[in-house]
Design a protein around this motif. Structure first.
Motif: not given
Length: 256
Positions: A105-112, A131-144, A152-159
């Protein structure tokens, strides 16, 4: 006609703060969330409610998002900015079979969900060459972080996804911005059982986010001191990083 922004995850927290700031700057706003009742209740309290349109959809459903995108374009025009803000954050333990569903659910929501939010507008933005597309990532993407593997995995995928998309869109004049918040005081963070340095309000985040959008940035960590912390964490040797964070309180799991 005033500029138009399309924002997912608009029923609380960052989404509403981004919408409020846009309205104050004279933008028209389209808000999308699963909970239409919560959206409508918030809209009715806004002085500029006549400039807000509301749609109900789950970002995990690409067909539903495509339909909402078509309705938005038909009724309000092609957005100038699309902000894929919808996201969830729940702790997991991969030894627990039920938590694998939380990971899904996390990957489907945050990435898909992010890709599904951008999809209805991308071809037309390329054709318009603006146009501008803005993705909300997180510093949680930096390290697991222990216990926080899904988020963390979903936000790393977002980046990575936004970086790929940025390269694909550059020659068409479409900008892609990745915003990586630190800790923001929202329902997603209020149950965290650990210190949250540089905790900021959604309104403070929204002000900084809109400055980055208006500047045409490609990547921005908010607030800036968290960018310094993120760089330092990235440089830590694995052995030291593991020692520091192994005993850290973990993100609460669903139903725990």
């Amino acid at each position: 006609m005033s500029r138009l922004v399309f924002i997912t995850g608009g029923s609380s927290g960052i989404g509403q703060a981004l919408a409020s700031h846009a309205l104050a700057q004279g933008w028209r706003v389209v808000l999308v969330a699963r909970r239409k009742e919560a959206l409508l209740a918030w809209v009715q309290q806004q002085p500029a409610a006549q400039h807000i349109a509301v749609y109900a959809a789950d970002v995990r459903d690409p067909q539903a998002m495509a339909a909402v995108g078509r309705e938005c374009i038909a009724e309000h025009g092609l957005p100038d900015v699309v902000i894929a803000n919808a996201g969830i954050s729940v702790g997991i333990d991969s030894a627990d079979f039920e938590d694998l569903q939380v990971l899904r659910e996390t990957l489907e929501t945050n990435v898909l969900g992010m890709a599904a939010s951008f999809h209805p507008f991308l071809a037309l933005m390329r054709e318009r060459r603006a146009g501008t597309l803005v993705g909300i990532g997180s510093v949680a993407a930096i390290r697991g972080l222990p216990g926080h593997g899904a988020y963390c995995a979903s936000k790393a995928a977002v980046l990575a996804y936004c970086e790929s998309l940025r390269g694909e869109c550059r020659s068409f004049g479409v900008r892609v911005l990745t915003l990586s918040p630190g800790y923001v005081d929202t329902p997603l963070t209020r149950g965290n059982p650990y210190p949250m340095p540089f905790l900021m309000t959604p309104e403070a985040f929204a002000r900084s986010a809109w400055r980055a959008i208006e500047r045409g940035d490609s990547y921005r960590v908010i607030p800036w001191p968290m960018a310094v912390v993120a760089r330092l964490l990235r440089l830590l040797p694995n052995a030291l990083f593991d020692r520091i964070f192994s005993g850290r309180p973990r993100k609460p799991r669903r139903g725990r």
